[in-house]
Design an enzyme around this catalytic site. Structure first.
Site, PDB file in Angstrom:
ATOM      1  N   ARG A 198      30.774 -51.982 -20.449  1.00 24.58           N
ATOM      2  CA  ARG A 198      32.199 -51.920 -20.820  1.00 24.58           C
ATOM      3  C   ARG A 198      32.450 -52.392 -22.244  1.00 24.58           C
ATOM      4  O   ARG A 198      33.098 -53.405 -22.464  1.00 24.58           O
ATOM      5  CB  ARG A 198      33.059 -52.718 -19.840  1.00 24.58           C
ATOM      6  CG  ARG A 198      33.020 -52.190 -18.427  1.00 24.58           C
ATOM      7  CD  ARG A 198      34.033 -52.900 -17.538  1.00 24.58           C
ATOM      8  NE  ARG A 198      34.056 -52.344 -16.203  1.00 24.58           N
ATOM      9  CZ  ARG A 198      34.892 -52.717 -15.234  1.00 24.58           C
ATOM     10  NH1 ARG A 198      35.776 -53.676 -15.491  1.00 24.58           N
ATOM     11  NH2 ARG A 198      34.846 -52.157 -14.057  1.00 24.58           N
ATOM     12  N   ASP A 250      36.243 -62.925 -15.909  1.00 23.74           N
ATOM     13  CA  ASP A 250      36.562 -61.508 -15.726  1.00 23.74           C
ATOM     14  C   ASP A 250      36.232 -60.778 -17.026  1.00 23.74           C
ATOM     15  O   ASP A 250      35.104 -60.804 -17.480  1.00 23.74           O
ATOM     16  CB  ASP A 250      38.023 -61.354 -15.318  1.00 23.74           C
ATOM     17  CG  ASP A 250      38.317 -59.979 -14.730  1.00 23.74           C
ATOM     18  OD1 ASP A 250      37.371 -59.285 -14.341  1.00 23.74           O
ATOM     19  OD2 ASP A 250      39.494 -59.599 -14.670  1.00 23.74           O
ATOM     20  N   ASP A 263      41.011 -57.522 -21.914  1.00 24.35           N
ATOM     21  CA  ASP A 263      41.538 -56.444 -21.083  1.00 24.35           C
ATOM     22  C   ASP A 263      42.890 -56.012 -21.622  1.00 24.35           C
ATOM     23  O   ASP A 263      43.715 -56.858 -22.006  1.00 24.35           O
ATOM     24  CB  ASP A 263      41.706 -56.897 -19.633  1.00 24.35           C
ATOM     25  CG  ASP A 263      40.386 -56.951 -18.872  1.00 24.35           C
ATOM     26  OD1 ASP A 263      39.328 -56.708 -19.499  1.00 24.35           O
ATOM     27  OD2 ASP A 263      40.410 -57.235 -17.660  1.00 24.35           O
ATOM     28  N   ASP A 273      43.178 -64.089 -13.655  1.00 24.43           N
ATOM     29  CA  ASP A 273      41.907 -63.401 -13.404  1.00 24.43           C
ATOM     30  C   ASP A 273      40.703 -64.045 -14.078  1.00 24.43           C
ATOM     31  O   ASP A 273      39.568 -63.786 -13.697  1.00 24.43           O
ATOM     32  CB  ASP A 273      42.005 -61.947 -13.885  1.00 24.43           C
ATOM     33  CG  ASP A 273      43.002 -61.147 -13.065  1.00 24.43           C
ATOM     34  OD1 ASP A 273      43.230 -61.511 -11.895  1.00 24.43           O
ATOM     35  OD2 ASP A 273      43.556 -60.167 -13.594  1.00 24.43           O
TER      36      ASP A 273
END
Length: 438
Positions: A315, A259, A263, A235
């Protein structure tokens, strides 16, 4: 009764995983090797999960209180610091001002706080020195390279023989019980693929610069000494956690990944992200990728003492399910929002500093997705001791803290948001020199 309820939750999660294997990340073929890895990862995740997360937050809060006693600095000093060593938060105080840090590198493993507290990385193994910055062979990595180090079966404490920039041709697949310790060298993971921590446990990543990460094309990649498998396109995450447990990411400098910067998805839990410096990125941290992945209800993550700096958009983090403790971070830039989520996450924000951007439509710190107010108003999102500047405001939800276990924690007393500039003063990768405090 409480134990029975906890066991029933775990049974539900196990059933979900066995019956609905929703996502296999970039695994081209979910063969017997990966099936076994997934089962082992599930067992570790449920061992790591704490049914009483407030006990962990309580422990960390007490450590912060002790560190801050007698200090009163409140302003971020943008000039390079040249004075005596200052360990301004409890994680750094454990090791940073010791001149023997290089001779006693593994002491670092005793310093983690928060939900990643059980991560000891490669403490029980030997040292492995990376001497070669190349990454040319994905199937048979050359000894001395970082890729060769991280696929070994044994615990390893990985260090670097010289400063280097490593361009990963494909995602770097790590095995369990590894520490990547870049202290004393200037090490960049840049202009290639990122680091993948998938179905493994007990990882420490410290001191790296990770930036300008792009997706890997995929192909045959060795992910352990005994297994080579086909990977689909990655990703472009800087660090990707998938079904990982007991992970500590500390003193990293990260920016500009295709990305996410970091994560954590599919039941990743027992994670601490601390002392990081993050800049120039859109979607910074994603915790939980899809509302269908209810396994993320066991996700428990501490985000502490980080500086969310220039050029960030959103985020920081964005959460689905799980329990996220956001403690004493400095938010000096965002363009859309700072903290977001969906699918009923619990987010406890304590002693952070939020400086809103000039845009009058971006003053709101919090952002909730895919739910009407009558639903999200029940989610536990609380703010305690946060400093909100330039019009920033945090919309709380859920029951007030005084009605649940968090009321017993004494979370913020000696560490209000006004102390954040001191706590995060040395965020990011450090310039450590031998025989000197770091």
């Amino acid at each position: 009764m409480a134990e029975a309820k906890h066991n029933s939750i775990l049974f539900f999660f196990f059933s979900f995983i066995v019956v609905i294997p929703v996502l296999h990340a970039n695994i081209g073929e979910f063969d017997a090797y990966w099936q076994q890895k997934a089962k082992e990862a599930e067992k570790t995740a449920f061992k790591t999960y704490s049914p009483h997360p407030e006990k962990i937050t309580n422990s960390l809060n007490k450590q912060v209180d002790a560190t801050l006693m007698g200090t009163n600095a409140t302003r971020r000093n943008l000039k390079k610091y040249n004075g005596p060593c200052l360990a301004t938060n409890p994680i750094d105080r454990c090791w940073r001002c010791r001149p023997d840090w290089m001779d006693n590198r593994k002491r670092l493993a005793d310093c983690v706080q928060g939900f990643g507290r059980n991560a000891i990385g490669g403490k029980e193994g030997r040292f492995y020195i990376v001497t070669d910055s190349s990454d040319d062979d994905m199937v048979n990595p050359k000894p001395g390279t970082l890729r060769h180090a991280v696929i070994q079966e044994e615990p390893l404490w990985i260090i670097f023989g010289k400063s280097m920039s490593i361009r990963l041709n494909q995602e770097l697949m790590m095995t369990s019980n590894k520490t990547i310790d870049a202290r004393g060298k200037n090490v960049h993971i840049a202009y290639g693929a990122g680091i993948t921590i998938q179905f493994v446990q007990n990882i420490i990543i410290h001191g790296l610069h990770i930036h300008d990460i792009v997706p890997g094309s995929g192909g045959m990649i060795r992910d352990s000494v005994n297994h080579v498998g086909f990977r689909t396109r990655s990703d472009g995450d800087g660090i990707s956690l998938f079904g990982a447990a007991n992970v500590w990411i500390d003193h990293v400098s990260m920016s500009n990944c295709s990305d996410g910067i970091i994560d954590a998805i599919m039941g990743s839990t027992g994670i601490t992200i601390s002392n990081g410096h993050f800049t120039n990125h859109n979607e910074v941290m994603l915790f939980g990728a899809n509302e269908a992945h209810v396994i993320d209800k066991i996700m428990q993550i501490t985000v502490a003492f980080n500086h969310f700096g220039q050029g960030l958009i959103q985020r920081m983090p964005r959460c689905r399910y799980g329990f996220v403790h956001v403690l004493n971070n400095d938010y000096t830039h965002w363009l859309m929002y700072a903290i977001g989520g969906s699918s009923q996450p619990t987010i406890i924000s304590q002693g952070n500093r939020f400086i809103a951007p000039p845009n009058p439509d971006a003053k709101l710190i919090t952002h909730r997705d895919y739910a009407a107010e009558e639903e999200w108003s029940k989610w536990q999102w609380r703010s305690e001791g946060d400093v909100m500047m330039n019009g920033a405001f945090f919309v709380e939800s859920g029951e007030p803290l005084k009605g649940n276990p968090f009321s017993r924690l004494e979370m913020i007393k000696a560490k209000p948001g006004s102390y954040v500039t001191r706590l995060t003063r040395f965020s990011g990768s450090l310039d450590c020199k031998p025989n000197q405090p770091c």
